[in-house]
Design a protein around this motif. Structure first.
Motif, PDB file in Angstrom:
ATOM      1  N   GLN A  79       0.837  -1.207   0.000  1.00  0.00           N
ATOM      2  CA  GLN A  79       0.000   0.000   0.000  1.00  0.00           C
ATOM      3  C   GLN A  79       0.870   1.253   0.000  1.00  0.00           C
ATOM      4  OE1 GLN A  79      -3.114   0.127  -0.560  1.00  0.00           O
ATOM      5  NE2 GLN A  79      -3.581  -2.042  -0.326  1.00  0.00           N
ATOM      6  N   GLU A 125       1.255   3.957  -3.131  1.00  0.00           N
ATOM      7  CA  GLU A 125       0.911   5.368  -3.026  1.00  0.00           C
ATOM      8  C   GLU A 125       2.096   6.245  -3.427  1.00  0.00           C
ATOM      9  OE1 GLU A 125      -1.014   6.536   0.554  1.00  0.00           O
ATOM     10  OE2 GLU A 125      -0.758   8.661   0.037  1.00  0.00           O
ATOM     11  N   HIS A 151      -6.002   0.682  -1.350  1.00  0.00           N
ATOM     12  CA  HIS A 151      -6.999  -0.256  -1.870  1.00  0.00           C
ATOM     13  C   HIS A 151      -6.383  -1.646  -2.015  1.00  0.00           C
ATOM     14  CE1 HIS A 151     -10.255  -1.866  -4.258  1.00  0.00           C
ATOM     15  NE2 HIS A 151     -10.949  -0.800  -3.917  1.00  0.00           N
ATOM     16  N   PHE A 192      -6.766  -3.693  -4.106  1.00  0.00           N
ATOM     17  CA  PHE A 192      -6.435  -3.880  -5.519  1.00  0.00           C
ATOM     18  C   PHE A 192      -4.919  -3.892  -5.766  1.00  0.00           C
ATOM     19  CE2 PHE A 192      -5.385  -1.022  -9.140  1.00  0.00           C
ATOM     20  CZ  PHE A 192      -5.660  -1.879 -10.187  1.00  0.00           C
ATOM     21  N   TYR A 193      -4.206  -3.012  -5.056  1.00  0.00           N
ATOM     22  CA  TYR A 193      -2.760  -2.902  -5.267  1.00  0.00           C
ATOM     23  C   TYR A 193      -1.991  -4.150  -4.868  1.00  0.00           C
ATOM     24  CZ  TYR A 193      -3.610   2.075  -5.991  1.00  0.00           C
ATOM     25  OH  TYR A 193      -4.054   3.273  -6.470  1.00  0.00           O
ATOM     26  N   ASP A 242     -17.425   0.560  -7.819  1.00  0.00           N
ATOM     27  CA  ASP A 242     -16.674   0.997  -6.637  1.00  0.00           C
ATOM     28  C   ASP A 242     -15.755   2.162  -7.017  1.00  0.00           C
ATOM     29  OD1 ASP A 242     -14.758   1.364  -4.700  1.00  0.00           O
ATOM     30  OD2 ASP A 242     -14.493  -0.768  -4.268  1.00  0.00           O
ATOM     31  N   ASP A 252     -13.685   3.984  -5.299  1.00  0.00           N
ATOM     32  CA  ASP A 252     -12.307   3.915  -4.832  1.00  0.00           C
ATOM     33  C   ASP A 252     -11.474   3.004  -5.721  1.00  0.00           C
ATOM     34  OD1 ASP A 252     -12.588   5.705  -2.873  1.00  0.00           O
ATOM     35  OD2 ASP A 252     -12.676   4.255  -1.215  1.00  0.00           O
ATOM     36  N   GLU A 253     -12.069   1.899  -6.083  1.00  0.00           N
ATOM     37  CA  GLU A 253     -11.349   0.957  -6.947  1.00  0.00           C
ATOM     38  C   GLU A 253     -11.065   1.604  -8.301  1.00  0.00           C
ATOM     39  OE1 GLU A 253     -13.039  -2.965  -7.237  1.00  0.00           O
ATOM     40  OE2 GLU A 253     -11.966  -3.321  -9.132  1.00  0.00           O
ATOM     41  N   ALA A 257      -8.242   3.973  -7.941  1.00  0.00           N
ATOM     42  CA  ALA A 257      -6.977   3.243  -7.797  1.00  0.00           C
ATOM     43  C   ALA A 257      -6.497   2.761  -9.162  1.00  0.00           C
ATOM     44  CB  ALA A 257      -7.154   2.075  -6.841  1.00  0.00           C
TER      45      ALA A 257
END
Ligand code: ARG
Length: 564
Positions: free
Chosen positions: A88, A92, A473, A475-476, A531, A533-534, A537
């Motif tokens: 994460q 970022e 997220h 996802f990462y 989503d 946020d997804e 990302a």
């Protein structure tokens, strides 16, 4: 992150920072970790097996210390200590930064200068295929050194001096036609030069005339100098057209003629140092200790020569710029020449001879009609470039007939195909340019990288003014996504590797890998999902891929249109 590993391990080991830093490796797959410290060399010191040492080190690193340094965990695997990044956090960091920010930690060239000599075509002749290789390899290296903070001096060592200009002058006075020269200077001048050789076979006295004219030129005869100047101006006009098309620039046009006056000094210095010997009427420096033939410094007729001008040029570059490196991006066929020049400099006592590097490369062949040799002409680079732009235009007309700035994009893609094909494999290998292969939008080509970039730009356009931010997220953490982030994170190291090896194919190969990763991702994942946020990302990831592709292409002097 390597620096972080050094910080963590230093207190536990009896090694200095550089010793730890230099052995760190990238494990073959992300499952095994993101950075590895091999324990082999510690075995002797600790009198334990490397695996045992790795295990003990892993036990001594606390979770808090690891987390503070940006790692999620550490594992001992056999003789290796494997570090795993906090995904994460790194995601970022990588996705929120610009390429420029990312490169800030890699300014290895700060306060250092490098001279890159490249292109260096011969005036009164057409630009040859090996000149395009020199031009694009040199320009790519210059770009990359500059991105890493080096002061770069881009140098064009024009072939504008030498006995051939005596021959050209002799031919001009016999058969020259100003109108014809004005209409198509290079073709006409080559024509005169070829005619000189044909006629000289029948009438050897011509050779003597040629020698005489070169002597006059070297002595500053007004008429000879004026004509030579004219030929040079006309040649430069042609070369500059090509440079403009390719996006190539120089800081200095210092041709061989520039070193004309400095030649006597070189000869005097060689004499004073007792290095000159006479051999069959010529003056030479023997290089027996290097196991290479002697370097001829002055011919029996007193005319100066190529190697002597190169010695003067090297001294000039050293004195003016005090560079850390001088790169000579020149065809493989001249490798003996450079060995001789560098060896003479060494025999003269110049330590900087070691900083001179011949960056050699293999031949380039272009498939098809256009590659055939017409007498005295060879392959004409501008014809090849025009043909490439035309081909790109045809492809665009099929793929995207309503594209607004078609001509501009065709230029970018056509030239990109040639340049990428030139740079994609190690420079010492032969380049075979095949038209369909180099334009394959799914192959290992410039257009493939440009198209992938344009595809991402179109995704970003679709996102409109939605705020793109790398929000934390899960996802990462997916394997493929993490592989991409890790690859983006490595970009600055690829530039460092490129200058260490003086090999732009490092960048080309990296770009192909990154495109492949993106295209896999794009095939597997939907970008626009419910989503929010997804989606953010994902878009942040796409944006950074596009930025790195664009930057990498710019290192290779290839444009990245936003739409193709
Ligand atoms: N003008 C030469 C040629 O076209 C290349 C010059 C290479 N550079 C040098 N410093 N000798 O073959």
């Amino acid at each position: 992150m390597k620096k972080q590993v050094v910080k963590l391990l230093k207190p536990l080991l009896d090694l200095d920072e550089q010793q730890i830093f230099s052995v760190l490796e990238t494990p073959p797959s992300r499952e095994q970790g993101d950075l590895a410290f091999p324990c082999f060399q510690l075995a002797k010191h600790f009198k334990k097996s490397p695996a045992l040492i790795a295990g003990e080190l892993a036990g001594k690193l606390s979770a808090e210390n690891l987390a503070a340094a940006g790692f999620s965990k550490v594992e001992a695997a056999g003789p290796y200590l494997n570090f795993f990044f906090d995904r994460q956090q790194l995601a970022e960091q990588v996705l929120a930064s610009s390429v420029r920010d990312q490169l800030a930690d890699y300014q290895i060239g700060a306060n250092k200068t490098v001279v890159v000599e490249y292109s260096s075509p011969n005036i009164a002749k057409h630009f040859k295929l090996y000149h395009i290789r020199s031009t694009m390899i040199g320009q790519a290296l210059a770009n990359t050194y500059a991105a890493l903070g080096y002061q770069v001096e881009r140098m064009n060592h024009l072939g504008d001096w030498g006995t051939q200009f005596g021959k050209l002058l002799a031919a001009y006075f016999k058969w020259g036609d100003d109108e014809k020269i004005k209409a198509d200077p290079l073709t006409e001048l080559v024509h005169l030069y070829v005619k000189f050789h044909e006629e000289a076979e029948k009438n050897p006295e011509l050779e003597e005339e040629g020698r005489l004219w070169f002597k006059r030129l070297e002595d500053g005869d007004e008429q000879a100098v004026r004509l030579w100047q004219w030929f040079k101006e006309e040649s430069l006009k042609e070369f500059e057209k090509i440079y403009r098309l390719l996006g190539v620039t120089f800081d200095h046009y210092l041709g061989e003629s520039y070193y004309g006056e400095k030649m006597e000094e070189v000869i005097e210095e060689l004499q004073a140092k007792g290095l000159l010997e006479e051999s069959e009427g010529a003056l030479v420096v023997r290089l027996d200790d290097y196991n290479i033939p002697p370097c001829i410094i002055k011919k029996s007729d007193g005319a100066s020569i190529y190697a002597t001008r190169d010695i003067a040029a090297a001294l000039y570059r050293y004195e003016r710029f005090n560079p850390e490196k001088i790169l000579y991006v020149v065809d493989q066929r001249q490798s003996l020449h450079f060995q001789q020049v560098f060896a003479v400099l060494e025999r003269m006592g110049y330590e900087f001879a070691k900083r001179c590097h011949h960056i050699d490369f293999g031949v380039m062949k272009i498939e098809g009609e256009i590659g055939s040799t017409r007498k005295g002409k060879g392959v004409l680079l501008n014809e090849v470039l025009e043909q490439a732009i035309k081909k790109a235009e045809e492809i665009i007309n099929q793929k995207n007939p309503t594209l607004p700035n078609k001509a501009e994009v065709a230029k970018a893609v056509g030239i990109g195909a040639i340049v990428f094909n030139d740079l994609k494999q190690h420079r010492t290998r032969e380049v075979n340019f095949k038209w369909d292969e180099a334009f394959n939008f799914e192959g290992k080509t410039g257009p493939y990288v440009q198209y992938t970039h344009a595809r991402i730009c179109s995704l970003l356009r679709r996102a409109g003014d939605m705020e793109i931010k790398p929000v934390p997220h899960p996802f990462y953490e997916q394997p493929l996504v993490w592989e991409i982030i890790y690859t983006l994170y490595q970009y600055p190291s690829v530039l460092v590797e490129t200058v260490k090896k003086d090999d732009p194919s490092q960048i080309a190969k990296y770009l192909l890998d990154l495109c492949q990763l993106f295209n896999r991702f794009y095939a597997e994942e939907r970008i626009f999902v419910d989503d929010q946020d997804e989606q953010r990302a994902k878009l942040a990831l796409c944006r950074k891929i596009a930025l790195v592709l664009r930057h990498g292409l710019s290192m290779l002097t290839i444009e990245a249109p936003e739409e193709i």
